[in-house]
Design an enzyme around this catalytic site. Structure first.
Site, short mmCIF file in Angstrom:
data_model
loop_
_atom_site.label_atom_id
_atom_site.label_comp_id
_atom_site.label_asym_id
_atom_site.label_seq_id
_atom_site.Cartn_x
_atom_site.Cartn_y
_atom_site.Cartn_z
N ARG A 160 -82.70 -52.55 83.00
CA ARG A 160 -83.16 -53.71 82.68
C ARG A 160 -84.26 -53.83 84.01
O ARG A 160 -83.64 -54.49 84.95
CB ARG A 160 -82.39 -54.67 82.69
N ARG A 175 -75.13 -56.09 69.27
CA ARG A 175 -75.70 -55.52 70.13
C ARG A 175 -74.79 -54.36 70.38
O ARG A 175 -75.23 -53.29 70.74
CB ARG A 175 -75.62 -56.19 71.39
N CYS A 193 -81.75 -64.30 70.33
CA CYS A 193 -81.16 -63.15 70.87
C CYS A 193 -80.33 -63.71 72.06
O CYS A 193 -79.35 -63.04 72.60
CB CYS A 193 -82.16 -62.33 71.75
N GLN A 240 -82.01 -54.98 71.64
CA GLN A 240 -82.00 -56.39 70.73
C GLN A 240 -82.68 -56.32 69.36
O GLN A 240 -81.93 -56.74 68.48
CB GLN A 240 -82.75 -57.48 71.75
N HIS A 283 -87.92 -55.61 74.44
CA HIS A 283 -86.22 -55.56 74.37
C HIS A 283 -85.84 -54.68 73.08
O HIS A 283 -85.32 -55.31 71.97
CB HIS A 283 -85.96 -57.15 74.14
N ASP A 288 -86.51 -68.01 70.70
CA ASP A 288 -86.03 -67.55 71.88
C ASP A 288 -86.57 -68.55 72.90
O ASP A 288 -87.44 -69.35 72.66
CB ASP A 288 -86.56 -66.21 72.28
N1 CP Z 1 -79.86 -61.14 74.78
C1 CP Z 1 -79.75 -60.44 76.08
O1 CP Z 1 -80.27 -59.56 76.33
O2 CP Z 1 -78.82 -61.11 76.47
P1 CP Z 1 -78.25 -60.94 78.25
O3 CP Z 1 -79.63 -61.28 78.91
O4 CP Z 1 -77.24 -61.65 78.30
O5 CP Z 1 -78.15 -59.40 78.38
N1 NVA Z 2 -87.13 -63.57 76.56
C1 NVA Z 2 -85.83 -63.73 77.29
C2 NVA Z 2 -84.89 -62.70 76.51
C3 NVA Z 2 -83.52 -62.80 77.36
C4 NVA Z 2 -82.50 -61.88 76.45
C5 NVA Z 2 -86.12 -63.18 78.62
O1 NVA Z 2 -86.84 -62.19 78.96
O2 NVA Z 2 -85.61 -63.68 79.63
#
Ligand code: CP
Ligand code: NVA
Length: 303
Positions: free
Chosen positions: A102, A290, A262, A132, A129, A222
């Site tokens: 990530r 997930r 998400c 997701q 993502h 989101d």
């Molecule tokens: N939806 C998602 O990716 O959650 P986290 O940021 O908690 O991993």
């Molecule tokens: N759009 C959000 C998603 C988190 C899972 C972010 O990037 O923070």
């Protein structure tokens, strides 16, 4: 060697197979526990941003199939700072069978994949993502028994999650509408990619949230401020309130519509409690998925 950086790198047939694998693995897990398909295999999880779902679901997915996963914090790795991405990729590849990463910069997962001798899985970047999205399409498939022809509305900031949903909608032949304020709409390059994948894609953008969700099967939202954009939060809080997913907006969708997010949610901002906790919400089955969707990806890449 295959990586999982973007669903656009995979064909629609391959993605449908992954969803079918996820359904089977989920069923097996619920009935008697998974067979150890990845016995003795290991996954390094590199995080440059916080996480609940991604970290825990990948770790548990590996455990369920007899493997092992461990977390590497931003401080430990210093991706591209303490050490170059090319060096990290090659060192990790000597120890583990796969890497989930990530990062902020999408180029960083591309660079990891370029140098890594083992598969790289994208656990979210500023651009997309994809894991997701696979869990989301699994959730929609479970709800409606199909994906093709369904109408998905994404309401809010056209962020990484929206990008993966649009690419996936193109791949699964779904109709998609994005309702976003001016200045926060989907980038033309993303629309071009989606249309290249599926020239017949039915896709619309609007700055009218009610029009965006009219008669749709799925409403998705989101956070208005993604990780890394914190200094814009105040400005975004001024622009986005008309795009809140609340009971009134939900009333514009089809009666059978489901609501997705998400997570993490900023309740009272992009979604209200009554909707997030209401009968049409699928937020928690979606979060659970997930685990199952990623298990299918891990088995495909690491077996
Ligand atoms: N939806 C998602 O990716 O959650 P986290 O940021 O908690 O991993
Ligand atoms: N759009 C959000 C998603 C988190 C899972 C972010 O990037 O923070």
């Amino acid at each position: 060697m295959r990586h999982f950086l973007d669903t656009a790198d995979w064909s629609s047939a391959e993605l449908l197979d992954l969803l079918k694998d996820a359904v089977a693995l989920k069923k097996e897990f619920k009935n008697f526990g998974n067979t150890p398909l990845l016995k003795g295999k290991s996954l390094a999880m590199v995080f440059q941003k916080p996480s609940l779902r991604t970290r825990v679901s990948f770790e548990m997915a590996m455990q369920h199939v007899g493997g092992y996963a461990f977390y590497l914090s931003p401080q430990e790795i210093g991706l591209g700072k303490r050490e170059s991405i090319a060096d990290i990729a090659r060192v990790l590849g000597g120890y583990v069978d796969g890497v989930m990463a990530r990062t902020f910069d999408h180029q960083h997962v591309i660079d990891l994949a370029k140098w890594s001798p083992v598969p790289i899985i994208n656990g979210l970047t500023d651009y997309n993502h994809p894991c997701q999205a696979m869990a989301d399409f699994l959730t929609i498939y479970e709800e409606f028994g199909k994906l093709e022809g369904l109408h998905l509305a994404y309401v809010g900031d056209s962020n990484n999650v929206a990008t993966s949903l649009l690419i996936g909608a193109a791949q699964f032949n779904m109709k998609m509408t994005v309702g976003s304020p001016t200045g926060y709409q989907v980038k033309q390059s993303v629309v071009d990619t989606a249309r290249k994948i599926n020239p017949k894609l039915e896709f619309n953008v609007t700055d009218d949230p009610a029009a965006a969700v009219k008669g749709v099967d799925v409403i998705y939202t989101d956070t208005w401020t993604s990780m890394g954009q914190e200094e814009e939060a105040e400005q975004r809080r001024k622009v986005f309130p008309p795009f809140q997913v609340n009971a009134k907006l939900l009333g514009q969708a089809a009666k059978h519509a489901i609501v997705m997010h998400c997570l993490p949610a900023h309740r009272g901002e992009e979604i209200t409690d009554d909707v997030a906790d209401g009968p049409q919400s699928r937020l928690f089955p979606q979060a659970e998925n997930r685990l199952h969707a990623q298990k299918a990806i891990l088995v495909k890449l690491l077996q």
